[in-house]
Write an enzyme that holds these catalytic residues in place. Structure first.
Site, PDB file in Angstrom:
ATOM      1  N   ARG A  94       0.826  -1.218   0.000  1.00  0.00           N
ATOM      2  CA  ARG A  94       0.000   0.000   0.000  1.00  0.00           C
ATOM      3  C   ARG A  94       0.850   1.253   0.000  1.00  0.00           C
ATOM      4  O   ARG A  94       0.530   2.236  -0.674  1.00  0.00           O
ATOM      5  CB  ARG A  94      -0.958  -0.042   1.198  1.00  0.00           C
ATOM      6  CG  ARG A  94      -1.900   1.150   1.318  1.00  0.00           C
ATOM      7  CD  ARG A  94      -2.535   1.581   0.016  1.00  0.00           C
ATOM      8  NE  ARG A  94      -3.107   0.501  -0.768  1.00  0.00           N
ATOM      9  CZ  ARG A  94      -3.397   0.603  -2.060  1.00  0.00           C
ATOM     10  NH1 ARG A  94      -3.115   1.717  -2.722  1.00  0.00           N
ATOM     11  NH2 ARG A  94      -3.928  -0.407  -2.705  1.00  0.00           N
ATOM     12  N   LYS A 129       0.652  24.710  -5.616  1.00  0.00           N
ATOM     13  CA  LYS A 129      -0.528  24.038  -5.035  1.00  0.00           C
ATOM     14  C   LYS A 129      -0.270  22.533  -4.978  1.00  0.00           C
ATOM     15  O   LYS A 129      -0.829  21.748  -5.739  1.00  0.00           O
ATOM     16  CB  LYS A 129      -1.773  24.363  -5.861  1.00  0.00           C
ATOM     17  CG  LYS A 129      -2.126  25.845  -5.835  1.00  0.00           C
ATOM     18  CD  LYS A 129      -3.292  26.169  -6.751  1.00  0.00           C
ATOM     19  CE  LYS A 129      -3.573  27.662  -6.752  1.00  0.00           C
ATOM     20  NZ  LYS A 129      -4.675  28.018  -7.685  1.00  0.00           N
ATOM     21  N   LYS A 161       2.050  39.331  -6.331  1.00  0.00           N
ATOM     22  CA  LYS A 161       0.633  39.038  -6.482  1.00  0.00           C
ATOM     23  C   LYS A 161      -0.188  40.138  -5.825  1.00  0.00           C
ATOM     24  O   LYS A 161       0.355  41.056  -5.181  1.00  0.00           O
ATOM     25  CB  LYS A 161       0.321  37.664  -5.890  1.00  0.00           C
ATOM     26  CG  LYS A 161       1.217  36.551  -6.447  1.00  0.00           C
ATOM     27  CD  LYS A 161       0.722  35.184  -6.104  1.00  0.00           C
ATOM     28  CE  LYS A 161      -0.399  34.770  -7.032  1.00  0.00           C
ATOM     29  NZ  LYS A 161      -0.779  33.345  -6.840  1.00  0.00           N
ATOM     30  N   GLU A 191       2.042  39.507 -11.447  1.00  0.00           N
ATOM     31  CA  GLU A 191       0.656  39.182 -11.781  1.00  0.00           C
ATOM     32  C   GLU A 191      -0.065  40.463 -12.200  1.00  0.00           C
ATOM     33  O   GLU A 191       0.014  41.484 -11.522  1.00  0.00           O
ATOM     34  CB  GLU A 191      -0.021  38.571 -10.556  1.00  0.00           C
ATOM     35  CG  GLU A 191      -1.449  38.144 -10.776  1.00  0.00           C
ATOM     36  CD  GLU A 191      -2.067  37.588  -9.498  1.00  0.00           C
ATOM     37  OE1 GLU A 191      -2.044  36.352  -9.334  1.00  0.00           O
ATOM     38  OE2 GLU A 191      -2.544  38.394  -8.674  1.00  0.00           O
ATOM     39  N   ASP A 212      -3.739  36.962 -15.045  1.00  0.00           N
ATOM     40  CA  ASP A 212      -4.573  36.197 -14.113  1.00  0.00           C
ATOM     41  C   ASP A 212      -6.051  36.370 -14.415  1.00  0.00           C
ATOM     42  O   ASP A 212      -6.584  37.483 -14.344  1.00  0.00           O
ATOM     43  CB  ASP A 212      -4.274  36.641 -12.680  1.00  0.00           C
ATOM     44  CG  ASP A 212      -4.922  35.736 -11.653  1.00  0.00           C
ATOM     45  OD1 ASP A 212      -4.853  34.505 -11.826  1.00  0.00           O
ATOM     46  OD2 ASP A 212      -5.501  36.268 -10.690  1.00  0.00           O
TER      47      ASP A 212
END
Length: 280
Positions: A94, A129, A161, A191, A212
């Site tokens: 597993r 992410k 950002k 951005e 964006d």
């Protein structure tokens, strides 16, 4: 080193003080073999993980690799054969499959997206992410699928950002200029939320301008603006937000160089792979 540490942690999580069933029913010394098989078409990534995990339980274990990371694998293909003790082989199954299936799923989704960009200038990139603790592995899987890694973290590239601007009170041009003064050689992405803001970022000296959540029309305007001015020739344009298998080809055809897709690492489905012990 990181992979070996992960193998230790993952095995401890699964086996804990001992595999009750395996220790009761299986031999700690008798040999056994198992085959790792793809149960659907996909891209192989992380096959060396099988050897790392097995060797933690049995230093004498061996894994014969029948395919390499990055290979396109057809359903029903055996990609590796493992040899170890009965207890170790069953206990490791597993832990081996959990990460292998995830990495192959990421590589497979990346390959599908990259293929849809064939014939354009666009590269498919991942994002930050990622699963905590697994970033290096997941970004490796993206490369296996033909994608390109975005920055590994906050330490190797600069990316301005909206939150940076809201909190600092700077406008985009001022923010780019400040980073350039403090870190003149750093690779910098800015951005932009409008075509005009994209122009300001180019004028300020950003290496990459991230468009964006731009509409298709706005993307084309930004590409045309960049292409018309020689001083912006080295600036790359990146699309981010809302990219998926149904629209990535259309985005790639706009003339941008980069398409970043968070879904590569946060939403890729695990590939169906089995590890079956060979019957005597």
């Amino acid at each position: 080193m990181l992979a070996r540490q992960l193998a230790k942690v993952a095995l401890q999580e699964d086996i804990g003080p001992g595999d009750i069933t395996g220790q009761s029913l299986l031999s700690a010394s008798a040999p056994a073999t198992a085959s790792i098989k793809f149960k659907q078409d996909g891209v192989l990534a992380g096959i060396q993980w099988a050897q790392l995990v097995l060797s933690e339980l049995d230093p004498g274990a061996g894994v014969e690799l029948l395919a390499q990371d990055g290979d396109r694998i057809r359903e029903g293909t055996v990609v590796a054969r493992a040899r170890s003790t009965q207890q170790a082989l069953v206990a490791a199954e597993r832990t081996i499959l959990n990460l292998l299936q995830r990495l192959c799923g990421i590589a497979t989704l990346t390959a599908r997206m990259a293929e849809l960009c064939t014939g354009t200038r666009a590269m498919v990139l991942d994002t930050r992410k990622t699963t905590p603790g697994l970033r290096a592995f997941e970004k490796y899987a993206v490369r296996c699928g033909g994608g390109v890694n975005h920055r590994m973290g906050l330490y190797d590239e600069a990316m301005i950002k909206d939150n940076h601007l809201y909190i600092s009170g700077l406008d985009l041009k001022e923010a780019v200029a400040r980073i350039r003064r403090q870190k003149p050689d750093v690779y910098l992405t800015a951005e932009a939320e409008s075509v005009e803001q994209a122009r300001l970022a180019m004028e300020a000296g950003a290496n990459v301008v991230m468009l964006d959540d731009f509409s298709m029309d706005e993307i084309r305007q930004a590409v045309e603006m960049r292409n018309q001015e020689k001083r912006f020739a080295r600036v790359q344009l990146e699309i981010s937000g809302g990219v998926n298998l149904s629209n990535i080809e259309q985005y790639a055809q706009t003339g941008v160089e980069r398409i970043s897709v968070g879904a590569l690492t946060h939403s890729a489905a695990a590939l169906d792979i089995s590890m079956k012990v060979d019957r005597p």
